[in-house]
Design an enzyme around this catalytic site. Structure first.
Site, PDB file in Angstrom:
ATOM      1  N   THR A 120      -3.658 -34.723 -10.528  1.00 39.09           N
ATOM      2  CA  THR A 120      -3.363 -34.357  -9.144  1.00 39.09           C
ATOM      3  C   THR A 120      -1.933 -34.675  -8.720  1.00 39.09           C
ATOM      4  O   THR A 120      -1.520 -34.298  -7.622  1.00 39.09           O
ATOM      5  CB  THR A 120      -4.337 -35.067  -8.191  1.00 39.09           C
ATOM      6  N   ASP A 121      -1.174 -35.348  -9.581  1.00 38.61           N
ATOM      7  CA  ASP A 121       0.227 -35.643  -9.269  1.00 38.61           C
ATOM      8  C   ASP A 121       1.100 -35.357 -10.491  1.00 38.61           C
ATOM      9  O   ASP A 121       1.925 -36.176 -10.879  1.00 38.61           O
ATOM     10  CB  ASP A 121       0.381 -37.106  -8.822  1.00 38.61           C
ATOM     11  N   LEU A 122       0.919 -34.183 -11.075  1.00 39.98           N
ATOM     12  CA  LEU A 122       1.703 -33.824 -12.255  1.00 39.98           C
ATOM     13  C   LEU A 122       3.118 -33.457 -11.826  1.00 39.98           C
ATOM     14  O   LEU A 122       3.345 -32.451 -11.165  1.00 39.98           O
ATOM     15  CB  LEU A 122       1.050 -32.649 -12.989  1.00 39.98           C
ATOM     16  N   ASN A 149       6.305 -38.132 -14.256  1.00 41.76           N
ATOM     17  CA  ASN A 149       5.112 -38.555 -14.997  1.00 41.76           C
ATOM     18  C   ASN A 149       5.028 -37.942 -16.390  1.00 41.76           C
ATOM     19  O   ASN A 149       3.981 -38.002 -17.033  1.00 41.76           O
ATOM     20  CB  ASN A 149       3.853 -38.201 -14.200  1.00 41.76           C
TER      21      ASN A 149
END
Length: 235
Positions: free
Chosen positions: A166-168, A172
């Protein structure tokens, strides 16, 4: 093998193949500091401590809230069950991804400290050796088409494991000195059936490239992203 440690203050899940230190202390930064095992730190929403374990190097992170609510309740969450806690879920999701062959850090230990209706959480995972995030690399120079293909393949493996990151974003994604691609930071991520959500991961990643072009002047183009997003056509 995953083991569990309990006492009056906390519950810890840990991999006994990786953790030979005291599980009751392994998520306390002071424990590593007092033993001279702190290698360094990185600051984001909170501080991540890099520590030297007997067998490997670890990254110790305390879960913190972001946004306006995070200023009021910095690091406490409603407790609705041990297996619904942030650290336990990320610990188990990393194990799922490792089993699926995705390059993610090995989870070492997850801790939950329950205080009435609230809890605090920590995660100790293996530090990816000799790796930098994609932002810092692209600030210096462009990367090859083949490396973009590797990034796409790693995302494909993650999606084949049905994990919704959900936070690509490009902070990261790590690249090590062997040009091996790693994906990190799976807090609040989860297994999801179907395929319709996968394009949303890619759109979020694309926005992060565009943001860092404006913010940090990274070396990137839409053609490079087309290589990443073509992963879904590969066999």
């Amino acid at each position: 093998m995953i083991q569990t440690f309990n006492d009056a203050q906390q519950k810890v899940w840990f991999d006994d193949a990786l953790l030979h230190e005291d599980p009751s202390q392994c998520c306390n930064p002071e424990f590593w500091q007092q033993n001279g095992k702190v290698l360094g730190s990185a600051t984001g929403r909170g501080t991540t401590w890099f520590v030297q374990l007997q067998q490997t190097q670890g990254a110790l992170r305390h879960y913190r809230r972001g946004g306006l609510f995070g200023k009021l309740v910095a690091d406490s969450y409603w407790f609705t069950g041990w297996e619904k806690t942030r650290s336990y879920q990320e610990f188990m999701l990393l194990n799922h991804l490792r089993d699926a062959g995705v390059n993610v850090p090995r989870p070492i230990a997850a801790r939950v400290q329950k205080h009435g209706l609230l809890y605090k959480a920590d995660l100790l995972s293996e530090k990816v050796p000799n790796a930098r995030d994609l932002v810092s690399i692209l600030q210096e120079s462009p990367i090859s088409d083949e490396l973009y293909r590797k990034i796409g393949r790693e995302i494909r493996k993650m999606h084949d494991a049905q994990v919704n990151h959900t936070d690509l974003n490009i902070h990261n994604i790590l690249i090590d000195d062997q040009e091996k691609v790693w994906i990190i930071d799976f807090d609040k991520c989860y297994v999801q059936i179907g395929d319709s959500w996968k394009q949303g991961n890619l759109k979020r990643l694309k926005r992060s490239f565009e943001k860092e072009v404006c913010k940090r002047g990274i070396n990137w183009s839409l053609e490079a992203f087309a290589i990443i997003s073509s992963y879904k056509h590969e066999e």
